[in-house]
Design an enzyme around this catalytic site. Structure first.
Site, PDB file in Angstrom:
ATOM      1  N   ARG A  66      -4.059 -11.997  -6.628  1.00  0.00           N
ATOM      2  CA  ARG A  66      -4.895 -13.093  -6.131  1.00  0.00           C
ATOM      3  C   ARG A  66      -4.969 -14.251  -7.110  1.00  0.00           C
ATOM      4  O   ARG A  66      -5.033 -15.411  -6.709  1.00  0.00           O
ATOM      5  CB  ARG A  66      -6.309 -12.561  -5.835  1.00  0.00           C
ATOM      6  CG  ARG A  66      -6.373 -11.629  -4.642  1.00  0.00           C
ATOM      7  CD  ARG A  66      -7.703 -10.906  -4.561  1.00  0.00           C
ATOM      8  NE  ARG A  66      -7.894  -9.993  -5.679  1.00  0.00           N
ATOM      9  CZ  ARG A  66      -8.902  -9.119  -5.779  1.00  0.00           C
ATOM     10  NH1 ARG A  66      -9.800  -9.068  -4.807  1.00  0.00           N
ATOM     11  NH2 ARG A  66      -9.013  -8.327  -6.815  1.00  0.00           N
ATOM     12  N   VAL A 111     -17.403 -13.144 -16.601  1.00  0.00           N
ATOM     13  CA  VAL A 111     -17.446 -12.549 -17.940  1.00  0.00           C
ATOM     14  C   VAL A 111     -16.580 -13.388 -18.866  1.00  0.00           C
ATOM     15  O   VAL A 111     -15.343 -13.272 -18.851  1.00  0.00           O
ATOM     16  CB  VAL A 111     -16.936 -11.087 -17.916  1.00  0.00           C
ATOM     17  CG1 VAL A 111     -17.038 -10.477 -19.314  1.00  0.00           C
ATOM     18  CG2 VAL A 111     -17.729 -10.253 -16.909  1.00  0.00           C
ATOM     19  N   GLU A 118      -8.514  -8.380 -22.962  1.00  0.00           N
ATOM     20  CA  GLU A 118      -8.082  -7.912 -21.646  1.00  0.00           C
ATOM     21  C   GLU A 118      -7.045  -6.803 -21.795  1.00  0.00           C
ATOM     22  O   GLU A 118      -6.098  -6.921 -22.582  1.00  0.00           O
ATOM     23  CB  GLU A 118      -7.468  -9.057 -20.828  1.00  0.00           C
ATOM     24  CG  GLU A 118      -8.474 -10.094 -20.364  1.00  0.00           C
ATOM     25  CD  GLU A 118      -7.853 -11.114 -19.404  1.00  0.00           C
ATOM     26  OE1 GLU A 118      -6.613 -11.099 -19.238  1.00  0.00           O
ATOM     27  OE2 GLU A 118      -8.606 -11.904 -18.816  1.00  0.00           O
ATOM     28  N   ASP A 257      -8.843  10.806  17.489  1.00  0.00           N
ATOM     29  CA  ASP A 257      -8.024  11.609  16.584  1.00  0.00           C
ATOM     30  C   ASP A 257      -8.904  12.505  15.712  1.00  0.00           C
ATOM     31  O   ASP A 257      -8.611  13.687  15.515  1.00  0.00           O
ATOM     32  CB  ASP A 257      -7.174  10.679  15.710  1.00  0.00           C
ATOM     33  CG  ASP A 257      -6.313  11.432  14.713  1.00  0.00           C
ATOM     34  OD1 ASP A 257      -5.447  12.192  15.154  1.00  0.00           O
ATOM     35  OD2 ASP A 257      -6.518  11.258  13.499  1.00  0.00           O
ATOM     36  N   GLY A 309       0.952  17.330  18.490  1.00  0.00           N
ATOM     37  CA  GLY A 309       0.066  18.454  18.239  1.00  0.00           C
ATOM     38  C   GLY A 309      -0.608  18.996  19.480  1.00  0.00           C
ATOM     39  O   GLY A 309      -1.729  19.486  19.422  1.00  0.00           O
ATOM     40  N   HIS A 770       3.644  10.293   9.692  1.00  0.00           N
ATOM     41  CA  HIS A 770       3.586  11.268   8.602  1.00  0.00           C
ATOM     42  C   HIS A 770       2.841  10.684   7.411  1.00  0.00           C
ATOM     43  O   HIS A 770       2.964   9.492   7.115  1.00  0.00           O
ATOM     44  CB  HIS A 770       4.992  11.671   8.160  1.00  0.00           C
ATOM     45  CG  HIS A 770       5.725  12.462   9.196  1.00  0.00           C
ATOM     46  ND1 HIS A 770       7.101  12.554   9.235  1.00  0.00           N
ATOM     47  CD2 HIS A 770       5.286  13.208  10.241  1.00  0.00           C
ATOM     48  CE1 HIS A 770       7.464  13.320  10.245  1.00  0.00           C
ATOM     49  NE2 HIS A 770       6.376  13.722  10.876  1.00  0.00           N
ATOM     50  N   GLY A 793      28.460   8.316  -1.178  1.00  0.00           N
ATOM     51  CA  GLY A 793      29.544   8.985  -0.483  1.00  0.00           C
ATOM     52  C   GLY A 793      29.110   9.884   0.650  1.00  0.00           C
ATOM     53  O   GLY A 793      29.911  10.653   1.177  1.00  0.00           O
ATOM     54  N   VAL A 796      26.827   8.174   6.472  1.00  0.00           N
ATOM     55  CA  VAL A 796      25.601   7.520   6.931  1.00  0.00           C
ATOM     56  C   VAL A 796      25.923   6.648   8.141  1.00  0.00           C
ATOM     57  O   VAL A 796      26.723   5.714   8.035  1.00  0.00           O
ATOM     58  CB  VAL A 796      24.975   6.659   5.807  1.00  0.00           C
ATOM     59  CG1 VAL A 796      23.686   6.001   6.291  1.00  0.00           C
ATOM     60  CG2 VAL A 796      24.703   7.510   4.576  1.00  0.00           C
ATOM     61  N   PRO A 797      25.343   6.938   9.304  1.00  0.00           N
ATOM     62  CA  PRO A 797      25.605   6.094  10.480  1.00  0.00           C
ATOM     63  C   PRO A 797      24.933   4.744  10.331  1.00  0.00           C
ATOM     64  O   PRO A 797      24.146   4.511   9.403  1.00  0.00           O
ATOM     65  CB  PRO A 797      24.984   6.898  11.630  1.00  0.00           C
ATOM     66  CG  PRO A 797      23.922   7.721  10.994  1.00  0.00           C
ATOM     67  CD  PRO A 797      24.404   8.039   9.606  1.00  0.00           C
TER      68      PRO A 797
END
Length: 1111
Positions: A66, A111, A118, A257, A309, A770, A793, A796-797
């Site tokens: 911020r 302060v 700090e 839930d 569930g 999850h 290697g 991976v699609p």
């Protein structure tokens, strides 16, 4: 989810309340909250220091950095704060990719301090323990603290000391501040542990001669620990990430839930969007969002959510109607689409949940058509055929375009159809019901020979040893070169795998919890795999005594022992080495640690979701020390075809057979999601020779065993020829797979995909289904992990849509080069279907043993004669109204309900001398219980006592209906030698009237539309009392004839129906019900007065004996 961010104000409130340290923590509880509605005069009255001190003001909306964004007002007076807020309050601001409105601000004392005072401190959770970071230069310009901060790992179950902090973290801190900081950091760490924080950062923390000042703070707590920390936390409000509003509908679903054992999640991303989802399953919901974003729908995706569930029909209805309400508020020029998707369920009854969705669609059919909504459905699992059928039917009956697909269609294919990227095929033929898979083609009742239990290629042992060489997947010469990315070197390390084999054909398990359906599913799986004996040796359930539970083993019934004590179960079944725990989230930790005290247990599956992360990490540490493999928490389990399955894994028998899980194949997989593991079973069975083993490690941040644990097992298992890993956003475990492939520890082909790629496209943080599916840094994103796996290697699609194609290509290559030799199929044994499930599927029918038409308790709400109980109370029907529903199946007029209640009141009691009360009192004084005493009194009711209502109603109505005048009726009864029921009283007379009768008579005359039967009875009374003054119409007779008037004239009954209720004895029920109140009163009175055993006095008995026996 577990780790949830809290506001800075909440975090500081926890710190100020509960930190225990010798350091002087300044400005405790000195903060004020400002919003657009703030009354500044009142605020100053509540916090007088606002008028006397210099102030700091900043937004408290989970915004990072911020200070750098110019969102902190420093060294202002109260007027200055108000001026500063005028230009920012309720203004839209962009922070990174997120746009949001600033609406909540925190005001604190300023302060003044120099830069050197700090400091920076941060504590966060990891799998092995909690990392404490400290840097001697804090503040806005702290920079990359990960790179330059001092670190101290506090392992699970270990404590942090001031000496450790001083030696390891405070090396660059001035001597005069070390003691204060060490005490504060230890106190902060203890607070972090006690209140179940998962992340706690203070930057800067300022240390002056006066003490410690906590200036800026960011924190997350483990929301699943609410049941432990409720007394300290109170009601915590979790703010949404900046850039996303908090909607009441989200709060409504969160409340549903919290009240449900199921999982219901909803996050609104863009309420004006045209693409809405209603997806079953935590993993599947992420995959659908990924696919929508991959196909260019990210800007139109309206929501993220999931239900899983096994929610009830009512819960699914409430969830669905919320989404339909949201999506039909604003029109979209292109119309809208609703994707009702899901993987193949393991145990959820798809038809039951779809019935809830169908009810919601029917309720919203008008708005859905008005907003041009098209619905696409894809689902599998128990009873899915019936679910798809009812969904298709509602489309036909309402006219809403609903396209329905089952397991024959790839899970995410409907997304391409919904977004116009794929044509919508003609409806494929669907199986009529689940039972189609259950019968052997041979129709033989005999059990076939043992099915194949070895892998298709287990005879080939040339690849048994794992050489240290590059994975073939990294070579460019094969047919997958167009799909793959080049292999790169990754970190090299030492690898140590756990036990290679978790489950064998002889594996025996104990199941913790009374999960009879799951156990029966395991036994059916055992039988269809041709196991010699059931895999479940016993069950443990602490809430009952030791007993036997009946199950089926094929056609035969068997008894399985159930023990109250786990120790007893372990001692009596030393062959058991697996525990499957269905313990609740509250008891899972204790039951798991208890199980690990028994050396015979090597594997534990923890099904429960929502176990606090701190408890999970303790379980993991203990398991590592004892060499126990943990699967879960928050998992469905795992399956080893031909050998063993955990609980509900793999779904019901139809899916076991369809996915060929009754015999081993050559492909092993590991997934986080239980539902997606079943989808992998489906994909693998359609593209390869089948599954060798599959494990769902669970969706929590810290699963008990990791991807690497299982991939190394598969690497070292000769029967496994290729490996599939389905990872997801969050965590870094997938990078260990990259490392293993890169250094040659993993040489078998590995097909990988990490779900959650959509997260990088969202403008604000989204917590997926999850608990662990949330990226805390760039390396934890699914996109980064997929890229790393490509570079290492792995196969991976480009998307989950292509996963099946890549699996098939790799498999075909292995078949072509002789690594896999497909074996001939052998049919599995026939397993009978349970009666209850066959009935659920509509396959059989049987005459009911009972019929009822007055009450239905099966749904979400109790129903009396068609009226929900909430309506009964809303309409203020009272006891008379309920009696009308349950006795007469009618909603009676209000005057009739009131009359029934008056009858119950006047018949409630008539003193202790009457036979029924007397019997009740004698029984109570004999020490009998309430039910026995009440029954004793009720048994005296008959024609002579209290049972004259029916008889009086029958006699008077018969005389009246036959046209007899009152005098004829009296004369006939006298001639026949019969008493007139309802006439006569032992005490009351025409001169001493019964006020109960008078009260009822006045009410009937004022409120009943007609009282001809009562008038007839009163005319009879005039005749009988002229002969003898006590032959009055008594209360029984009055109620009997008045009820005939009520039934015949209230408008709710035909004449035949009214007469039938009299004939079957309904009116005596009024006396029985009313007098029961009095009998119970007498019972309680005797007990309260502590009256002893009653013995009747001799002087009240006339002994009349034969004369020859007299004294």
């Amino acid at each position: 989810m577990s780790a949830k961010a809290i506001s800075e104000q909440t975090g500081k409130e926890f710190l100020y309340k509960y930190i225990c340290t010798s350091a002087a923590v300044q400005n405790r509880f000195r903060y004020a909250n400002a919003t657009a509605e703030t009354d500044w005069v009142r605020l100053a009255q509540d916090h007088p220091w606002l008028l006397t001190e210099r102030l700091v003001v900043k937004p408290d909306q989970l915004i990072k950095r911020r200070g750098k964004l110019g969102l902190v007002g420093i060294n202002l007076d109260l007027q200055g704060v108000q001026e500063w807020l005028k230009t920012r309050m309720m203004k839209e601001t962009t922070v990174g990719k997120a746009k949001g409105v600033l609406k909540n601000f925190l005001i604190e004392p300023f302060v003044p301090h120099p830069q050197e005072e700090e400091f920076y401190v941060c504590i966060y959770a990891t799998r092995e323990g909690d990392q404490v970071l400290f840097h001697h230069e804090g503040g806005v310009e702290v920079g990359d603290v990960d790179a330059k901060a001092e670190r101290l790992m506090v392992a699970v179950n270990e404590k942090l000391s001031e000496d450790q902090v001083t030696e390891r973290l405070l090396t660059h801190v001035p001597e005069d501040k070390k003691q204060v900081l060490a005490s504060f950091i230890v106190g902060l760490f203890n607070l972090y542990e006690d209140l179940y924080f998962t992340y706690l950062e203070i930057n800067p923390i300022v240390v002056t001669k006066d003490g410690v000042y906590v200036l800026d703070m960011a924190a997350k707590i483990d929301a699943t620990a609410d049941y432990i920390c409720k007394t300290k936390w109170g009601d915590v409000e979790f703010p949404p990430p900046f850039g996303r509003e908090a909607y009441p509908e989200e709060a409504y679903i969160a409340d549903l839930d919290a009240k449900s054992g199921a999982s219901l999640k909803l996050t609104l991303l863009n309420p004006q969007g045209r693409i809405w989802t209603m997806v079953a399953g935590g993993g599947a919901s992420v995959v659908y969002s990924d696919t929508i974003c991959d196909l260019g729908g990210v800007d139109e995706l309206a929501n993220y959510g999931e239900y899983s569930g096994a929610p009830s029909e009512q819960q699914t209805y409430d969830y669905a109607k919320t989404i339909l309400s949201l999506m039909t508020r604003e029109k979209h020029p292109q119309g809208k689409v609703l994707i009702i998707g899901g993987s193949i369920a393991n145990f959820t009854n798809v038809a039951a949940t779809f019935k809830g969705i169908v009810r919601a669609i029917k309720d919203y059919q008008g708005p859905l058509k008005e907003h041009e909504v098209t619905i696409f459905v894809r689902r599998g699992g128990p009873n899915y055929q019936e679910g798809l059928r009812v969904m298709g039917e509602v489309g036909k009956t309402t006219g809403i375009p609903i396209h329905v697909f089952g397991t024959e269609t790839h899970m995410t294919a409907i997304v391409g159809m919904a977004l116009g990227h794929k044509p919508i095929p003609n409806q494929p033929p669907m199986d009529a019901h689940t039972a189609n898979f259950l019968l052997n083609a041979s129709n033989s009742a005999a059990t076939p020979a043992t099915t194949r239990t070895a892998s298709f290629s287990e005879a080939r042992t040339s690849n048994d040893v794992t050489p240290a060489k590059k994975c073939k997947a990294g070579l460019p010469a094969d047919s997958l070169h167009s799909i793959l990315w080049p292999l790169k070197n990754v970190v090299i390390g030492d690898w140590k795998a756990r036990a290679t084999t978790l489950f064998r054909k002889q594996t025996k398990a104990i199941v913790w919890g009374m999960q009879t359906r799951a156990v029966q599913g395991m036994l059916d799986f055992d039988y269809v795999c041709s196991r010699d004996e059931p895999s479940v040796a016993a069950m443990v359930y602490p809430f009952t005594g030791d007993h036997k539970q009946k199950f089926y083993w094929g056609h035969k019934e068997i008894l399985t022992p159930v023990y109250k004590s786990m120790d007893d179960a372990m001692k009596k079944h030393p062959e058991v080495d697996v525990l499957i725990s269905f313990a609740s989230l509250r008891s899972a930790f204790d039951s798991t640690t208890e199980a690990m005290q028994h050396p015979q247990i090597h594997t534990i599956a923890i099904i429960a979701e929502g176990i606090p992360e701190a408890q999970t990490r303790k379980i993991i540490k203990m398991a590592d020390e004892k060499g126990v493999t943990i699967i879960g928490p928050a998992t469905v389990g795992g399956i080893k075809p031909g050998c063993f399955k955990i609980g509900n894994t793999g779904g019901m028998l139809d899916n076991i057979l369809a996915s060929k899980l009754y015999r081993p194949g050559s492909v092993a997989y590991v997934s986080r999601s239980g539902g997606m593991s079943n989808e992998l079973n489906n994909i693998i069975s359609r593209t390869t020779d089948g599954v060798y083993e599959g494990v769902a490690i669970g969706g929590d941040r810290y699963p008990g065993s990791t991807f690497m644990d299982h991939v190394l097992r598969y690497q070292d298992t000769p029967g496994v020829k290729m490996i599939i890993m389905l990872g997801e956003i969050g965590g870094t475990e997938e990078y260990k797979i990259c490392q293993g492939i890169s250094e040659g520890r993993i040489t078998k082909p590995v097909v990988c995909w990490c779900i959650g790629t959509c997260a990088t496209m969202f403008t604000s943080e989204v917590q997926f289904g999850h608990a662990g599916a949330c990226a805390n840094q760039a390396s934890e994103t699914a996109v980064a992990k997929n890229q790393a796996l490509r570079d290492a290697g792995a196969y991976v699609p480009k998307s989950f849509d292509e996963l099946g194609d890549v699996v098939k290509t790799v498999y075909d290559e292995l078949v072509a080069n002789g690594t896999i030799i497909p074996a001939q199929e052998v049919p599995p044994p026939t397993v009978p279907m349970d009666y209850s499930w066959a009935r659920e599927l509509g396959l059989i029918r049987k005459p009911a043993s009972f019929m009822t038409s007055i009450c239905d308790e099966r749904g979400q709400e109790l129903i009396y004669a068609g009226m929900p109980i909430t309506e009964v109370f809303k309409e203020e029907m009272g006891l008379g109204g309920v009696l009308g529903l349950l006795w007469f199946q009618r909603r009676l007029p209000r005057y009739a309900c009131q009359f029934i209640e008056m009858c119950l009141m006047v018949t409630a009691d008539h003193g202790p001398a009457v036979s029924g009360a007397h019997n009740t009192i004698v029984c109570a004084r004999a020490g009998k219980d309430l039910i026995s005493s009440l029954t004793s009194g009720l048994l005296t009711i008959g024609d002579r006592f209290g049972g004259a209502l029916d008889a009086a109603a029958k006699q008077f109505s018969k005389a009246f209906d036959s046209g007899m005048v009152p005098m004829e009726f009296v004369n006939k009864m006298k001639k026949d030698g019969k008493l007139i029921m309802g006439i006569g009283h032992r005490v009351k007379s025409i001169n001493n009237p019964d006020m109960r009768v008078q009260i009822l008579k006045d009410y009937v005359k004022q409120n009943f539309p007609s009282s001809v039967m009562l008038d007839y009875a009163l005319d009879v009374e005039k005749i009988t009392t002229s002969k003898k003054p006590n032959l009055i119409l008594n209360v029984d007779g009055f109620i009997g004839v008045a009820f005939v008037d009520l039934l015949r004239t209230c408008g709710g009954f035909t004449r035949d129906e009214a007469d039938e209720f009299v004939e079957i004895g309904a009116l005596n029920g009024i006396f029985v019900l009313g007098r029961s109140m009095g009998f119970i009163g007498h019972y309680l009175d005797q007990k309260r007065l502590k009256q002893g055993l009653y013995r009747h006095p001799w002087d009240d008995i006339s002994y009349v004996l034969p004369e020859h026996m007299s004294m």
